[in-house]
Motif scaffolding. Structure first.
Motif, PDB file in Angstrom:
ATOM      1  N   ARG A  11       4.618  10.214 -17.647  1.00 56.06           N
ATOM      2  CA  ARG A  11       5.673   9.305 -17.246  1.00 56.06           C
ATOM      3  C   ARG A  11       5.514   9.248 -15.744  1.00 56.06           C
ATOM      4  O   ARG A  11       5.967  10.138 -15.026  1.00 56.06           O
ATOM      5  N   TRP A  12       4.814   8.227 -15.240  1.00 58.40           N
ATOM      6  CA  TRP A  12       4.287   8.320 -13.875  1.00 58.40           C
ATOM      7  C   TRP A  12       5.355   8.264 -12.803  1.00 58.40           C
ATOM      8  O   TRP A  12       5.211   8.830 -11.732  1.00 58.40           O
ATOM      9  N   GLN A  13       6.486   7.597 -13.096  1.00 57.40           N
ATOM     10  CA  GLN A  13       7.490   7.497 -12.036  1.00 57.40           C
ATOM     11  C   GLN A  13       8.076   8.877 -11.707  1.00 57.40           C
ATOM     12  O   GLN A  13       8.359   9.163 -10.563  1.00 57.40           O
ATOM     13  N   GLU A  14       8.219   9.713 -12.741  1.00 61.11           N
ATOM     14  CA  GLU A  14       8.750  11.063 -12.457  1.00 61.11           C
ATOM     15  C   GLU A  14       7.644  12.063 -12.167  1.00 61.11           C
ATOM     16  O   GLU A  14       7.915  13.185 -11.805  1.00 61.11           O
ATOM     17  N   GLY A  15       6.409  11.645 -12.400  1.00 66.24           N
ATOM     18  CA  GLY A  15       5.320  12.614 -12.236  1.00 66.24           C
ATOM     19  C   GLY A  15       5.302  13.625 -13.356  1.00 66.24           C
ATOM     20  O   GLY A  15       4.815  14.731 -13.194  1.00 66.24           O
ATOM     21  N   ALA A  16       5.868  13.252 -14.520  1.00 69.00           N
ATOM     22  CA  ALA A  16       5.973  14.237 -15.604  1.00 69.00           C
ATOM     23  C   ALA A  16       4.840  14.050 -16.601  1.00 69.00           C
ATOM     24  O   ALA A  16       4.590  12.941 -17.063  1.00 69.00           O
ATOM     25  N   LYS A  21       0.810  -1.229   0.000  1.00 68.29           N
ATOM     26  CA  LYS A  21       0.000   0.000   0.000  1.00 68.29           C
ATOM     27  C   LYS A  21       0.843   1.279   0.000  1.00 68.29           C
ATOM     28  O   LYS A  21       0.390   2.325   0.411  1.00 68.29           O
ATOM     29  N   GLN A  22       2.112   1.165  -0.451  1.00 69.35           N
ATOM     30  CA  GLN A  22       2.942   2.362  -0.531  1.00 69.35           C
ATOM     31  C   GLN A  22       2.529   3.187  -1.747  1.00 69.35           C
ATOM     32  O   GLN A  22       2.348   2.636  -2.831  1.00 69.35           O
ATOM     33  N   THR A  23       2.408   4.495  -1.564  1.00 70.80           N
ATOM     34  CA  THR A  23       2.160   5.365  -2.719  1.00 70.80           C
ATOM     35  C   THR A  23       3.467   5.563  -3.470  1.00 70.80           C
ATOM     36  O   THR A  23       4.464   5.961  -2.879  1.00 70.80           O
ATOM     37  N   LEU A  24       3.452   5.277  -4.778  1.00 78.10           N
ATOM     38  CA  LEU A  24       4.677   5.460  -5.561  1.00 78.10           C
ATOM     39  C   LEU A  24       4.691   6.817  -6.253  1.00 78.10           C
ATOM     40  O   LEU A  24       5.734   7.399  -6.463  1.00 78.10           O
ATOM     41  N   SER A  25       3.514   7.288  -6.624  1.00 77.99           N
ATOM     42  CA  SER A  25       3.463   8.578  -7.320  1.00 77.99           C
ATOM     43  C   SER A  25       2.050   9.113  -7.256  1.00 77.99           C
ATOM     44  O   SER A  25       1.089   8.342  -7.258  1.00 77.99           O
ATOM     45  N   ILE A  26       1.951  10.422  -7.159  1.00 79.61           N
ATOM     46  CA  ILE A  26       0.632  11.062  -7.246  1.00 79.61           C
ATOM     47  C   ILE A  26       0.698  12.043  -8.402  1.00 79.61           C
ATOM     48  O   ILE A  26       1.632  12.842  -8.479  1.00 79.61           O
ATOM     49  N   LEU A  27      -0.269  11.971  -9.287  1.00 81.81           N
ATOM     50  CA  LEU A  27      -0.280  12.877 -10.440  1.00 81.81           C
ATOM     51  C   LEU A  27      -1.486  13.795 -10.297  1.00 81.81           C
ATOM     52  O   LEU A  27      -2.622  13.364 -10.466  1.00 81.81           O
ATOM     53  N   ARG A  28      -1.235  15.038  -9.980  1.00 79.25           N
ATOM     54  CA  ARG A  28      -2.330  16.011  -9.973  1.00 79.25           C
ATOM     55  C   ARG A  28      -2.562  16.404 -11.412  1.00 79.25           C
ATOM     56  O   ARG A  28      -1.621  16.719 -12.122  1.00 79.25           O
TER      57      ARG A  28
END
Length: 1974
Positions: free
Chosen positions: A1504-1509, A1463-1470
């Motif tokens: 690119r979800w890992q960078e939040g880009a 349940k760790q959050t890896l990325s949040i994309l607003r």
């Protein structure tokens, strides 16, 4: 005349006095080199105390207000103010820019901080939202941004001990931020009871989540996590402005003038009070401290910097001083010594030593000082004050000589006469007083000529005259000392001035711009010796002019540094220095003057590097020294590429016109025609305004561009292939170093650059978003990874791209004038050059910016216009070609030499391995050696050299050469005349392609029986083209005038040509020699047509509204057609040659009889019946449909009908070629459209056999040949046309579930309003009634002798010690969101677990045990879920939630990517999907994520979800998109489906390209609403529709339909990756052969159906997923079912209520069971221990409330229709039922003794029933006068009372069973209640929150132990309080999980669990109670 050029001397900044302490803090640090870095005005200063030397950073354009030091202490970041402020990161050692960060903040940058390893920088803006922004500063890229706070933020810092955490503080707040993905999420610091909520000014982070902060009152607040844990009171006696952490501990500095040092645990070490030291003074205030080792730096409010050595802390050194806050105006220089005197509004006068760079004297006066002067012998210093007084001091000891006050207004200027006898004093009341120095300053004269305040004074050398300037800009002269005005010209001539400081007067005319009358120059000072003049103005600029400068608009050199007004400027006595002072920045700048002779040695100072050039800006004087612009270049600079309508505007225009269309399209419109066309060949090349746009590709093909097309020409086969991705003119082209990719830039409002592959002609990347209007130059880097581009906006923006990623790396403003070329350095990828009009600049990349240095010409030449540039054989060498024919050779930025290369401009140059090739206007190609020493060979392009294989003819010798390229043994040359030639090294020239020259092309005719056509153009040529495979120009003839039309005679022998001067001629079609010509008209001949058959007559139409008819054989005019009101546009003959149809510019359609020209009126019905020989008309009923919806902004200019009268081709102003079915009746016909021409298509013609269509582009001068493809042959090739631009009107189908999903509106929690229609005053706002005692004034003793107050609540577990509940942990969720979401149930861990969601919780559910674990980081409802299928990202889940606006704040919609197991959050994309995210999908590699929004544009975004880009984003469709999914084998291809919509998308770089699904291939296929998507091999796509069909698509073309795959809508489809089988799920009734779930083969040909044994009438499947041998199904009814593939057995894993709200909730008195009753008409029994639903009862009506009897043997259920039912638990049989009310029953209760049943309803009543009387259930009494509907009821423990809470926020107590209202407070206080579920009453006053304006607490329940209370509210929160909680706004814990509206909440027996029921989410959440340990 010398003023024509800037002076050749120079100023260099040598010293700045001062430090910016006001309104700034934390801006003073030690660098690694032990230097001190700080800032003043707009300059960063690095001061070395050891060497007493300063270095300056001057990259800013306005005041610097913030500074941060990189952890390695070499780099510095500074932020400035301004409309578009930017941040510079620079090196404190070299003072060069390293990176520029811009385009995000507005107003200014208030704070900056680097993170621990210095990779990231955080900044805070001064905008209204105080935006917080995190940067990857090296790349100049913003990583994340969020609104910071509603009020000012004063400090921000990274937590150096926890990654990705920050803390910010400011006005009345402190916030703790975490950064995840691109989301910055704040938590507000909780002040609680520990300290007052107040403004926090500074902070520092420490270990163990500790944060220390300095507060406004002088306390230090210590935070742990987000809570205030303690305060250190009185650390300072006033605000703490600065806190600095170092290895030894912390230093703080405050407004009280003290520095305190603290150790690492914040225990005090020592105090240093600066006010008590010898340099100290009252009111000293510390703004900045920095502690390093044994040194402390202190910056004060009053611009001083102290350095303290810790062990001698009572002796601080004052190492820098400056004026304090207040404007600085007074400046004087000593007449004999290197001293300067300044005086300021801070009332101090200071004397500075210019040699020692130090303050040597200071004296404080009583008034603000506005001006100063020193007399000629340097003894007296006169000061003019703001109050009108005048003080004279002795310079020696600053003692007063005299003080005079004659005036009331400020003294602005005073000067001693050169002989020292007089002092002239100018005042703001417009007078000048003259005082006698020797007479103890007695007033001896007065000058009163001015009408405005006096600004400047100067004495003549003989002290006999005075000149003044005043505020109105007047210059006046007076005789001294009397003050008589001098007006005679003669007298004026002889005057010599001792000094010149006036801004008006002949000698300084040149300081003013040419055409302006502004007075923004504050001060000037002339240097007679050096013949230069220095000026100071309002814009912070110091300028150097030649002196005298007589002509307005002289050239100058300019220097920046001051921020705003420079108030005064003076030369030192020996002209070594210039002193300038700043008004607002109250700083003193000392500049070293470097005269001309020294400049030679000082080349190093030439180009000062900065973002705004500091050295000699071009001023706007007439450029007499610049040669006249070449005509061609001038023509080109005047071209604007602005469009009335850009292609990007079309969709909006269409939307605006839709309304009209709706009314118009009542008739069913014709289908688009079956035929299509394909572009075959283009005659033309864009050479007239482009250069260097022609190259060989890898395999020897030739690539170039014309109009909107990129062309690849194969010279062996003479064929062309086309890149058609652009939609407007291409202006530039560059080729990748490997010669396989090409970049092309186009015109547009937001113009794009396409990078495409010349082999496949597919786009690889599309770059846009940073240019305007168009892109005029592009260039690849040597490694091919980067691309530079230049725009044609006003500042000619330069952008550097990483083109594969589509990312902008850096951007800068290029130049005001046009830039022609950009070239990237082949050796250093961060460097580039641009060249253009009077412009050669050398750039280097710095983060997100580019820093430019102008080429330094020196004495070698002038600033010429550069047309082309290349780099040489080292990184320093560059070569440029000028407009005068020279080649300039540059080393670094210096011009080394020039070589004459061509006559006229050098337009193109190309670097070879061992030399260069150039081409010019003179038509010569020259080969040079590698240093431009020798010209090795020249080739002239001449007709005589044309080789026999040429595809055309040269029009003239030596055409102007615009492009050259070498390769494959040849030189490729492009000319201005539109020819492409290949020059063999031995000399012969082959012409390959050609088109018309500059000038519009309108005339077009096709031959009656040969594949040739003729064109005539404004370029004054008539040309014949071969359309057969040889594709060449057969003949050309020059005309005396341009022409607009031509026509072959029916026998093909003659060719008639209409010219622009009103004449026309007939020529022999073979030889083009004249046969005959006529000149009867004055205006343009616009159309010309031979009559059919023998061609006896010729009709000639002209712009003066006549058509003349000539007899061809007799060559006489036989008739004139009159009657047109406007110019004629088109004419056609009927097939008998008797009738003419005429179109005019006023859109008239007229008919004339031939040959006389009599006007005829023909009804429109008849027109259709006439047989026309040709149809080129655009008017009339037959072609009404060709006019587009946006007819106002575009004209259809041409049309042509095929000879079989089937297809009408049209051309219009927007460059579209369209095909319609003929006749095109009815408005807005359907069509196929083709884009290739850029703007107007001026003419279209079919060839004689309809096999080809020829089209002409007006401005693009190209002739395009299209081949026609008939319907039959179409299957093989995709057609490359676009379908019509209107959506089909057919309805997309209807289904209630689809409509509901489409129309649902999601509210976010924060905006939710009350679910019950409450009214009245909320409890916490009600006036409290006084108690009886208070009313009677009784004062009770503190220890009462009365019996103790009874318990509020009967305790049910009395035996145990009562333990309060301290926490709730979510243990179970009963519910699944299937009603409006899809594809949201998936297998994980090989089918052991399933993952799904309900409300705002993600649920991982174990199939075997039923245990659940939860992801609870969402703060609002989850709408979509997907699982990453790539093995590298195992168990990675993405979920999207609702949100409101897309402002990047915490309530914005977002996507969370998390690990399902831990349940760790890896990325949040607003994201920018306002309203919410409705679909998410991972790409094949798992690295990209696709999200779709609910916003009005239904945006599609790729991350690119890992960078939040965010990589790309684009509006998807104007109606709802339901699902978008990546192809399982792709990272670039995806498909979206929705309301009447299916689109096939490609990601190219950062651009999203889409194609609509094409239906036209199948008869009667219509666009339906599409609901689901799946994929097959070979680019097959399957979409499920609302009608139950599945469409099968090949690429984007519909190739078959699987009819009725389901009986109802196909909601879900799933592609199994391992075997390609496809599962579909739909809505249908179970039947023998059908089922709602089907498993299909890979091509959807065969299937097997599965029935879901749910017992429902219709099954509606919303989600399907396939695991090993199992299919997982989620239904609309909130069930999740597992179906076995082999045996078709169904196993229901999850149950839930179907529709909410779930109003009723009851827990069993002794077991872990509970009941729920909901809107869906069911009551369900749930078992917490077994984690499942035990039973459900269908009631047939919506249920509202449910209750267990005290023994648990009976259940009472209240219904929405007013009925209630009592069931026996054992048998579920009905014991009794009754309906005494018509409205909903809201609560139902058994009394604790099981005797009574109380039933509360929305009819404002409670009914009592006596259960001992049996199941007849007769009402025994009821409670009257309840003011509103009943919400909750509770019995007292003795069953004698009932408390009722009602809808007007009032609580009432009634007696049972009489129903009598009890009002005695004392009596009520003594009642012990059996249960407490009321939300009202003093005991629960604390549960009402401050923020509940619109929303309420909806339910509450007190624990059985009687000491804990849980509540549910309209925001969806569950809160835990202590009971009772009478204090307002009581402390509590909050638990998120539900959507808005928790409807009910209960403790289970023994307080083991809490159960909460959801309103919107139809879910039941079971929370485990955690008790405090004993």
């Amino acid at each position: 005349m010398a003023a024509r050029s800037a002076p050749s001397c120079h100023l260099r900044l040598e010293w700045v006095y001062g430090y910016r302490g006001h309104q700034c803090r934390n801006n003073l640090y030690y660098t690694a080199a032990k230097e001190i870095v700080y800032f003043v005005a707009g300059v960063g200063v690095v001061y070395s105390p050891r060497e007493h030397r300063q270095k300056f950073y001057r990259g800013h354009s306005d005041d610097i207000i913030s500074l941060a030091l990189h952890p390695e202490r070499v780099l510095v970041a500074t932020g400035q103010v301004g409309k578009e402020p930017y941040i510079c990161v620079w090196d404190s050692y070299t003072v060069q820019t390293v990176s520029v960060l811009k385009d995000v903040h507005t107003h200014g940058i208030a704070c900056l901080a680097f993170d621990l390893d210095g990779q990231r920088l955080v900044s805070v803006g001064l905008d209204s939202k105080n935006a917080v922004c995190v940067w990857d500063w090296k790349r100049g890229k913003m990583l994340s941004m969020a609104p910071g706070h509603t009020d000012r933020i004063f400090d921000i810092s990274w937590d150096l001990y926890q990654p990705n955490k920050l803390v910010s503080c400011g006005v009345k707040h402190i916030k703790f931020w975490s950064l995840c993905g691109n989301a910055l999420t704040p938590k507000r610091g909780v002040f609680g009871k520990t300290g007052d909520l107040q403004t926090i000014l500074c902070l520092a982070c420490a270990r163990d989540e500790l944060t220390y902060s300095g507060a406004l009152n002088g306390d230090i607040y210590v935070w742990k996590g987000i809570n205030l844990i303690r305060t250190i009171q009185g650390a300072h006696t006033a605000g703490i402005f600065s806190m600095n952490a170092c290895e030894e501990g912390f230093a703080t500095g405050g407004r009280d003038g003290c520095i305190r040092l603290w150790d690492l645990t914040f225990k005090p070490i020592t105090v240093i009070d600066l006010r008590e030291t010898e340099q100290g003074y009252k009111g000293l205030s510390v703004r900045s401290v920095c502690w390093r080792g044994d040194h402390i730096l202190v910056g004060t409010q009053d611009s001083e910097i102290f350095e303290i050595v810790v062990h001698e802390r009572n002796k601080p050194f004052l190492i820098m001083q400056g004026h304090c806050e207040g404007e600085l105006w007074a400046l004087a220089v000593h007449p004999t010594k290197p001293l300067a005197v300044t005086g300021s509004d801070d009332r101090s006068v200071r004397i500075w030593s210019l040699v020692d760079h130090a303050l040597i004297a200071r004296c404080n006066m009583d008034e603000p000082i506005r001006c100063a002067a020193v007399n000629a012998d340097g003894v007296h210093l006169a000061l003019g004050m703001k109050d009108g007084s005048l003080t004279v001091l002795r310079v020696r000891d600053m003692t007063e000589v005299v003080h005079i006050k004659d005036r009331k207004e400020a003294i602005h200027e005073l000067k001693y006469s050169p002989d020292g006898t007089y002092l002239a004093v100018g005042c703001n009341d417009s007078s000048v007083d003259i005082y006698g120095v020797a007479q103890r300053y007695k007033k001896v004269g007065e000058c009163v000529g001015s009408l405005s305040f006096i600004t400047h004074l100067d004495w003549s050398s003989d002290s006999k005259y005075l000149q003044t300037n005043d505020g109105s800009g007047k210059r006046l002269l007076y005789k001294m000392p009397g003050g008589k005005e001098v007006t005679s010209k003669e007298e004026v001539k002889g005057m010599h001035w001792a000094s010149w400081t006036c801004v008006a007067g002949l000698e300084v005319n040149g300081i003013w711009p040419k055409y302006s009358d502004i007075n923004d120059i504050n001060s000037v000072d002339g240097n007679y010796v050096g013949q230069v003049l220095v000026t100071a103005d309002d814009y912070g600029v110091v300028k150097l002019f030649r002196y005298p400068c007589l002509r307005k608009g002289a050239k100058f050199r300019k220097y920046i540094g001051h921020s705003a007004h420079v108030t005064n400027v003076r030369w030192s006595h020996d002209y070594q220095w210039v002193i300038s002072i700043g008004g607002a920045d109250h700083s003193v700048f000392q500049w070293k003057f470097i005269p001309e002779r020294k400049l030679k040695d000082a080349l190093h100072i030439a180009p000062q590097e900065s973002l705004t050039e500091s050295n000699s800006d071009e001023s706007d004087s007439d450029l007499s020294d610049v040669p006249e612009l070449d005509s061609e270049i001038e023509q080109e600079t005047q071209l604007t590429y602005h469009r009335q309508v850009y292609k990007e505007d079309l969709p909006q225009l269409k939307e605006q016109c839709k309304e009209k269309q709706k009314s118009a399209t009542s008739k069913r419109r014709e289908r688009a025609p079956g035929n299509s066309i394909r572009l075959h060949f283009i005659h033309g090349y864009r050479g007239y305004d482009c250069r260097s746009n022609l190259f060989y590709t890898q395999i020897g093909e030739i690539v170039y561009h014309v109009a909107a097309v990129g062309v690849i020409y194969n010279r062996q086969q003479n064929t062309q292939r086309f890149y058609l991705g652009h939609d407007d003119d291409i202006l530039c082209l560059a080729i990748h170093p490997l010669k396989d990719y090409v970049a092309t830039g186009q015109v547009g409002r937001d113009p794009s650059i396409h990078v495409w592959d010349t082999e496949t002609i597919k786009p690889l990347s599309i770059l846009k978003g940073y240019h305007q209007y168009g892109i005029c130059a592009v260039d690849f880097s040597a490694d091919g990874k980067r691309l530079a581009s230049v725009g044609i906006d006003d500042s000619h923006t330069i952008v550097l791209w990483d083109w594969k990623k589509g990312e902008k790396l850096s951007v800068a403003r290029g130049s005001k004038d046009k830039i022609f070329v950009v070239k990237m350095n082949p050796y250093v990828p961060d460097k580039l050059i641009t060249a253009g009009i009077k412009h050669m600049k050398f750039w280097r990349r710095a983060g997100g910016g580019l820093i430019g240095r102008k080429g330094y010409v020196g004495t070698l030449g002038k600033n010429d216009t550069m047309m082309c540039a290349v780099y040489g054989w080292t990184e320093e060498m560059a070569f440029s070609g000028t407009s005068t024919g020279d080649v300039c050779i540059w080393r670094d930025v210096f011009l080394v030499k020039t070589v004459k290369a061509h006559d006229g401009p050098v337009f193109s140059m190309h670097a070879l391995e061992k030399g260069f090739v150039t081409g010019g206007k003179d038509g010569v190609v020259a080969l040079w050696d590698d240093s431009f020493e020798r010209c090795l060979k020249t080739y002239a392009i001449k007709r005589a050299d044309l080789a026999p294989g040429s595809k055309g003819l040269l029009l003239e010798d030596n055409p102007s050469i615009r492009a050259i390229s070498l390769g494959h043994g040849h030189i490729l040359v492009g000319t201005k005349n539109g020819e492409i030639l290949e020059v063999d090294k031995s000399g012969p020239v082959t012409l390959l392609v050609q088109g018309h020259m500059e000038g519009e092309v309108w005339g077009l005719a096709t031959h009656p029986y040969l594949p040739i056509c003729a064109t005539v153009s404004d370029d004054k040529t008539l040309r014949i083209w071969d359309l057969s495979p040889s594709h060449c120009m057969l003949a050309v003839r020059k005309l005396k005038k341009g022409g607009r039309c031509c026509c072959f005679s029916p026998d093909g022998k003659a060719l008639a040509v209409g010219l622009n001067d009103g004449s026309f001629l007939m020529a022999n079609a073979d030889t083009l020699e004249d046969l005959v010509s006529f000149h009867h008209r004055k205006d343009v001949i616009s159309d010309i047509q031979f009559s059919p058959g023998s061609g006896k007559y010729l009709a000639v139409a002209s712009h003066d509204s006549f058509v003349d008819i000539y007899n061809v054989t007799s060559s006489k005019r036989v008739g004139v057609c009159k009657g047109a009101t406007s110019y004629i546009t088109h004419i056609d003959w009927d097939s008998r040659g008797k009738l003419l149809q005429v179109n005019t510019g006023a859109k008239e359609q007229l008919f004339f009889e031939a040959p006389r020209g009599k006007k005829q009126t023909i009804p429109s019905v008849e027109v259709e019946k006439i047989s026309w020989a040709t149809w080129t008309s655009v008017l009339g009923l037959c072609c009404e449909g060709i006019w587009p919806i946006i007819g106002e902004v575009t004209d259809v200019t041409a049309s042509c009908l095929t000879s079989d009268k089937m297809v009408l081709a049209t051309g219009d102003d927007l460059g579209f070629v369209k095909l319609f079915r003929y006749p095109a009746k009815g408005k807005f016909g359907k069509f196929k459209k083709y884009v290739a021409h850029s703007t107007h298509v001026t003419n279209v013609r079919w060839t004689y056999d309809d096999s080809m269509l020829v089209t002409l582009g007006g401005a693009d001068m190209s002739l395009m040949v299209w081949t026609s493809e008939v319907e039959r042959h179409r299957e093989k090739k995709n057609c490359d046309s676009e379908e019509s631009d209107t959506d089909s009107e057919e309805d997309g189908g209807y289904d209630s579930d689809v409509t509901r999903e489409n129309e649902i509106s999601y509210t976010i929690r924060a905006l939710s309003t009350n679910i019950r229609p409450m009214f009245g005053v909320k409890p916490h706002l009600q006036q409290k009634e006084p108690s009886v005692d208070e009313r009677q004034g009784v004062v009770r003793p503190p220890v009462s002798r009365a019996p103790p107050q009874p318990e509020k609540l009967q305790s049910n577990n009395v035996g145990k010690k009562k333990r309060p509940i301290e926490d709730l942990v979510l243990e179970l969720a009963f519910g699944y969101r299937g009603r409006d979401c899809r594809n949201n149930v998936h297998y994980l861990n090989d089918g052991d677990d399933i993952i799904y969601h309900t409300a705002s919780v993600g649920i991982l559910h174990n199939v075997a045990t039923g245990t659940q674990s939860f992801y609870q980081e969402h703060n609002d409802d989850i709408l979509c879920l997907t699982v990453n299928q790539h093995p590298k990202f195992i168990n990675i889940v993405a979920t999207g939630q609702v949100g409101d606006s897309a402002d990047m704040s915490a309530t914005a919609p977002s996507v969370h990517i998390w690990d399902a197991v831990n349940k760790q959050t890896l990325s949040i994309l607003r994201c920018s999907h306002s309203k919410g995210v409705c679909s998410v999908s991972f790409s094949a590699t798992g690295k990209l994520l696709l999200s779709v929004g609910l916003d009005p544009e239904h945006t599609v975004t790729i991350w690119r979800w890992q960078e939040g880009a965010k990589i790309a984003s684009r509006g998807g469709h104007n109606q709802r998109i339901f699902v978008a999914e990546f192809r399982p084998d792709s990272d670039t291809q995806f498909v979206s489906v929705g309301i009447k919509h299916v689109k096939f998308w490609t990601l190219a770089g950062r651009a999203l390209l889409s194609k609509k699904g094409l239906l036209s291939t199948l008869e009667d296929a219509r666009m339906q609403t599409m609901l689901a998507v799946a994929f097959g091999a070979n680019n097959l796509t399957f979409t499920g529709t609302i009608s139950g069909d599945v469409c099968v698509w090949k690429d984007h073309i519909l190739c078959r339909v699987v009819a009725r795959a389901h009986n109802g809508p196909v909601f879900a489809m799933y592609t199994t990756l391992r075997d390609g089988l496809i599962v579909t799920g739909g809505k249908e009734r179970p039947s023998k052969e059908g089922g709602a779930v089907k498993l299909w083969d890979q091509e959807l040909r065969r299937c097997r159906a599965f029935r879901l044994e749910t017992g429902q009438v219709t099954d509606c499947v919303r989600s399907v997923c396939r695991g090993k041998g199992k299919i997982l199904v989620g239904t609309r009814n909130s069930e999740i079912i597992e179906v076995g593939e082999k045996n078709a057995a169904c196993n229901i894993l999850v149950n839930g209520h179907v529709d909410g709200p779930i109003w009723g909730l009851a827990t069993h008195p002794s077991r872990d069971f509970f009941l729920s009753a909901a809107e869906d008409g069911t009551v369900r029994l749930w078992d917490i221990a077994d984690k499942k639903m035990l039973n459900k009862v269908n009631l047939g009506h919506a249920a509202r409330t449910v209750c267990y009897s005290p023994e648990g043997d009976m259940v009472a259920i209240g219904m929405k229709n007013g009925e209630f039912i009592i069931l026996l638990v054992s048998s579920l049989k009905i014991w009794g039922k009754k309906r005494d009310r018509r409205c909903a029953i809201h609560d139902i209760r058994f009394s604790p003794d099981s005797r009574y049943l109380a039933v509360g309803s929305s009819e404002n009543s409670v009914d009592f029933y006596d259960l001992t009387l049996g199941p007849t259930l007769n009402r025994i009494s009821y409670c009257k006068d309840i003011p509103s509907f009943v919400i909750q009821m509770d019995f007292s423990a003795d069953s004698r009372h009932l408390q009722v809470s009602s809808g007007c926020y009032k609580r009432h107590v009634y007696e049972v069973p009489s129903g009598k209202h009890l009002v005695d407070h004392a009596a009520i206080d003594r009642i012990t209640w059996a249960t407490w579920t009321s939300i009202l009453g003093d005991e629960v006053m604390g549960i009402w929150s401050r923020h509940a304006e619109k929303a309420d607490v909806t339910c509450a329940c007190v624990s059985h132990s009687g000491i804990s209370l849980v509540t549910g509210d309209d925001f969806g929160m569950v809160k835990l309080y202590d009971f009772p909680c009478p204090e307002k706004f009581a402390k509590h814990k909050r638990f998120l999980g539900h959507s808005p509206h928790v409807t009910n909440i209960r403790f289970t027996s023994g307080d083991r669990h809490v159960v909460s029921a959801g309103g919107d989410d139809c879910s039941l959440l079971v929370w485990k109670c955690v008790h405090t340990p004993h």
